[in-house]
Design an enzyme around this catalytic site. Structure first.
Site, PDB file in Angstrom:
ATOM      1  N   ASP A 116       0.867  -1.189   0.000  1.00 42.87           N
ATOM      2  CA  ASP A 116       0.000   0.000   0.000  1.00 42.87           C
ATOM      3  C   ASP A 116       0.898   1.231   0.000  1.00 42.87           C
ATOM      4  O   ASP A 116       0.892   2.030   0.940  1.00 42.87           O
ATOM      5  CB  ASP A 116      -0.927  -0.015   1.212  1.00 42.87           C
ATOM      6  CG  ASP A 116      -2.031   1.026   1.111  1.00 42.87           C
ATOM      7  OD1 ASP A 116      -2.199   1.621   0.023  1.00 42.87           O
ATOM      8  OD2 ASP A 116      -2.735   1.255   2.115  1.00 42.87           O
TER       9      ASP A 116
ATOM     10  N   ASN B 200       1.811   6.402   4.079  1.00 43.23           N
ATOM     11  CA  ASN B 200       2.306   5.206   4.772  1.00 43.23           C
ATOM     12  C   ASN B 200       3.818   5.169   4.931  1.00 43.23           C
ATOM     13  O   ASN B 200       4.388   4.120   5.256  1.00 43.23           O
ATOM     14  CB  ASN B 200       1.823   3.955   4.038  1.00 43.23           C
ATOM     15  CG  ASN B 200       0.328   3.778   4.174  1.00 43.23           C
ATOM     16  OD1 ASN B 200      -0.278   4.266   5.122  1.00 43.23           O
ATOM     17  ND2 ASN B 200      -0.276   3.090   3.224  1.00 43.23           N
TER      18      ASN B 200
ATOM     19  N   ASP C 248       1.584   1.090   8.428  1.00 41.93           N
ATOM     20  CA  ASP C 248       0.455   0.418   7.770  1.00 41.93           C
ATOM     21  C   ASP C 248       0.946  -0.697   6.853  1.00 41.93           C
ATOM     22  O   ASP C 248       0.684  -0.705   5.644  1.00 41.93           O
ATOM     23  CB  ASP C 248      -0.392   1.432   6.997  1.00 41.93           C
ATOM     24  CG  ASP C 248      -1.269   2.265   7.916  1.00 41.93           C
ATOM     25  OD1 ASP C 248      -1.227   2.028   9.143  1.00 41.93           O
ATOM     26  OD2 ASP C 248      -1.982   3.156   7.432  1.00 41.93           O
TER      27      ASP C 248
END
Length: 262
Positions: A188, A193, A206
Site C-alpha cells: 500500500d 504510509n 500500515d
C-alpha cells in the site's frame, strides 16, 4: 465502524494508564487509529478493528516484527489484544510526519524519500519473506472481499466510478499479466504510509499488506499517490529516482485496478 476514544479496559488499559487518547488519521489503515500521549511517556498508537475474517491487525503485527528483524525502520509492536469483538494493536510512534503532510520538506524531497524507501524494501531477498502476495493469492482475496460485499464501490478511482465490483473483477481476471517481477513490496505504497522528519526517513507504517509481489504493486500506488498529492509533474522524477527506465502502463493500471478491492 467507529470506536470510542476512551482507553480500553483490562490489562491493555492498565498498561496505558497516564495516557490520553485522540483519534488520528495517520496512514491509510482500515482500522481506527488513536494517538496516545502522556506527560513524560513515549508517544504510541493504538489501532482498533472489528474482529472478523478480513481483519488486518494480526497481519500488520507479524509484518512489523519481520520488517524490524530485517533491519528496516518501522514501529515496534508493543502489545496485541483481542476481545469483545475487537482486535487491538499497540505500536510505537515514529518521529516526523507522513510524506503526504510533511510540510517541512519540499514535495521533491518527499518523492526522493519515497523512491529510496521503496528501493531499500525491494532489495530485501524474497526468499527471506514469509508473506506471499503473488497475484494467485491476491486475486483470490479480492474475490472473497467482493463476495463478502465489503468492496467500497463509492471509493473507486474517478475513471472507474459507477462500475460494479463484479465488472471490475471480470476485468481483473481478463487483464491479468502473464509474468510477475517479484520483490518484497509494501503493498500500500501511498505517501501517508511512509514517515520522515527533517533528518530523513523514519520508517514504514500500515504494513498489513507487505509481501512478495510484483514491484508494480508498489510503483502503481506510489505514482497514483504522487499525482494526487503533488501533481503529475513529479511522477517522472520519482520513476527516475527509483530507476524504472521503461514504464509499462498496462501493468501500472492493472495494479491500480487490483487496489480497488482493498
Amino acid at each position: 465502524m467507529t470506536f470510542s476514544k476512551t482507553l480500553p479496559a483490562g490489562p491493555l488499559g492498565e498498561r496505558l494508564s497516564g495516557y490520553r487518547m485522540e483519534r488520528d488519521g495517520l496512514g491509510r489503515s482500515a482500522a481506527s487509529v488513536f494517538r496516545l500521549e502522556g506527560e513524560g511517556l513515549p508517544s504510541l498508537y493504538l489501532k482498533v478493528e472489528q474482529a472478523g475474517p478480513f481483519g488486518e491487525l494480526a497481519n500488520e503485527a507479524a509484518r512489523l516484527d519481520w520488517l524490524k528483524a530485517s533491519g528496516l525502520p518501522c514501529p515496534d509492536v508493543i502489545a496485541r489484544e483481542s476481545g469483545g469483538g475487537r482486535n487491538r494493536l499497540l505500536i510505537s510512534a515514529l518521529p516526523g510526519a507522513d510524506l503526504a503532510s510533511a510540510s517541512a520538506l519540499t514535495p521533491l524531497v518527499r518523492v526522493e524519500l519515497l523512491a529510496a524507501a521503496l528501493l531499500e524494501l525491494h532489495r530485501l531477498p524474497i526468499a527471506s519473506c514469509p508473506f506471499d502476495h503473488r497475484l494467485e493469492n491476491r486475486v483470490a482475496v479480492a474475490k472473497a472481499r467482493m463476495q463478502a460485499g465489503i468492496v467500497d464501490e463509492t471509493d473507486f478511482d474517478e475513471t472507474r466510478l459507477g462500475k460494479s465490483a463484479e465488472t471490475l473483477f471480470a476485468e481483473l481476471e481478463s487483464r491479468r499479466p502473464d509474468r510477475e517481477d517479484l520483490v518484497v513490496t509494501h503493498g500500500d505504497a501511498c505517501l501517508p504510509n511512509f514517515i520522515a522528519c527533517e533528518d530523513g526517513f523514519s520508517g514504514y507504517i500500515d504494513c498489513s499488506r507487505l509481501g512478495i509481489a510484483d514491484r508494480y504493486q508498489d510503483i502503481a500506488l506510489a505514482c497514483r499517490s504522487i499525482a494526487s498529492n503533488f501533481g503529475d509533474a513529479l511522477v517522472q522524477p520519482f520513476l527516475d529516482l527509483y530507476g524504472l527506465t521503461a514504464l509499462e502502463p498496462a501493468r501500472l493500471d492493472y495494479y491500480q485496478l487490483l487496489d480497488e478491492f482493498f
